[in-house]
Every structure is written in C-alpha cells, then in structure tokens.
Design a protein around this motif. Sequence first.
Motif, PDB file in Angstrom:
ATOM      1  N   ASP A  69       0.847  -1.195   0.000  1.00 23.65           N
ATOM      2  CA  ASP A  69       0.000   0.000   0.000  1.00 23.65           C
ATOM      3  C   ASP A  69       0.881   1.242   0.000  1.00 23.65           C
ATOM      4  N   ALA A 109      -4.164   2.621  -3.861  1.00 26.87           N
ATOM      5  CA  ALA A 109      -3.553   1.404  -3.310  1.00 26.87           C
ATOM      6  C   ALA A 109      -4.547   0.247  -3.388  1.00 26.87           C
ATOM      7  N   TYR A 110      -5.804   0.530  -3.061  1.00 27.40           N
ATOM      8  CA  TYR A 110      -6.833  -0.506  -3.152  1.00 27.40           C
ATOM      9  C   TYR A 110      -7.062  -0.902  -4.610  1.00 27.40           C
ATOM     10  N   GLN A 113      -4.387  -3.163  -5.722  1.00 25.38           N
ATOM     11  CA  GLN A 113      -4.548  -4.468  -5.075  1.00 25.38           C
ATOM     12  C   GLN A 113      -5.609  -5.282  -5.815  1.00 25.38           C
TER      13      GLN A 113
END
Length: 263
Positions: A69, A109-110, A113
């Motif tokens: 992250d 960041a999400y 991911q």
Amino acid sequence: MRGTAQLKIYLFLLSVAVLVSPLACKRGHSQVAAASITPTPETKPAPPTPLAVKKAELGDDTTWNPEWDNVVETAIPPELLSSRVPRDVRRFCPRFYQMEEIDKRAFWAYFFQALAGAEAGLNPRTNVRHTEPEVAVVDAVTHQLVHSEGLLQLTYEDQQRYGCDFNWEVDRHLPPHDPQRTILNPENNLKCGINILSNQIIDQHKSLFAHTSYWSTLQPGTVSFRVFVKQMTNPPESCGLHKAAVKHRSVDKGTAEVASSLR
C-alpha cells in the motif's frame, strides 16, 4: 597617517568578507538542497480486497502485503490526485474528487490491489506465457514469446515503453519464478503499473476503463473485467460507495474459485 588608517580599515573589511563568504555560500546551498527535497506524502492502509480476505481464511501466504500500500501511495504522481482523473473513477469511488489527498492515495492502493488480484491472484511470482494468437508475440527485449509477469502481469518491453525498472540482462540468468528477478519485485512491478495507468488516463486522455486499456481486466465487457469488478467491492470508506448489499455478504463463488485456482 590618514592613508594608513584607510588601508587598515580596507584590510579589516576584506578579512571579514573572506570569513563570511563561505558561510553564506554554505547556507545558500543548504537552503537550495532543503527546498529540492520532496517530502514523503502521508499515507494510510487500504482495505483488503475480497480475494485477500479469502486467502487469509485459507492460510494462503501468496497474498497482498500491506507494505505494498505504501509503495503505491508514495509513488502516485500528482496528476492521479487531480481533477484530470477520468470521471469513470466514480464507478467505484463516487467521492473521489471531494476526498483528501491521503484518501485518494489509499484508493489507488486498493485499486492496484484489486488489479493484482484479477491479474495474478495477488501472487507476485506469477509468470504466464500466453498461447492465444493475438498475444503470442515476441518480446522485443527478451526476443522470446511474451511472458506476463508479477503482480500486474507486465513484460520486459514495458521497460522501454514506460520507463520501468526491469533488467533482463540480470533476470535471464535466474529461474522464472525467482523473487530476485527485477520484474517480479513487487515495488518495481507496481511502480511500472502506475506509469502505465498514468500514460493511459493522463497522457492519452483515455477513460480509466477503456477497451484499449493495457490490461484486459480494465476493459469493460470482458470476463477479466468482471473478475476485477468483484474485487472492487470494498474500497476505502471515504469513497462513499454504497455497501449495504455487500456488507454482510460472504465472498462470492467466483472469487473463491479464483483463490482456489491460484493456490
């Protein structure tokens, strides 16, 4: 006498100037150096994607590392925090343009991911050679059939196209799944992905989800895109995405199958 006095004063002032000049110069250089240092942006953890949750339940350690992250959030360029981000970002983050910068970084960041989940099952050592005619081409760097590698399934050609930190001359001597390969290094891979996305939506002014996206997972209407969408159900709360329908829902069958197939 008068000339002697003036000479003494001149020599005194000259000696003071000699002493002060280096100090002023040093202070000036220090101020310039301080001004050129870019402060590290404030960051915060991103939520886990459904696949990361499922992998945790299964005890699978080939999953998203929270430290990644920070890699993404500190590497995000200012343009991806601005109003230049295409409007379709609101599909998964309705409040994107109203959020604080720290929350926008957490969203990205999400996002990466979720992209890594759809592309590689969150496994940073994934190495796939595609056999489909449309993608079974020769990599201009390796001079071999293209392999998609790492968290975001990138290629060595991206080193030239997007300025990625991959080194084929080093990697060619290592086993295909060796974590020491530069293209499999999560930080290198993720930063390269940021460069690619920025090129798409900032430089080329395309939508975030476009039929010509680098990744099929960001191309609406594809099977891969549906897998990506399933991973985008838990973005940061600051995004304001309505979660009532998914709040207490278990990970769907499709996500479970992805997790199982990549163990």
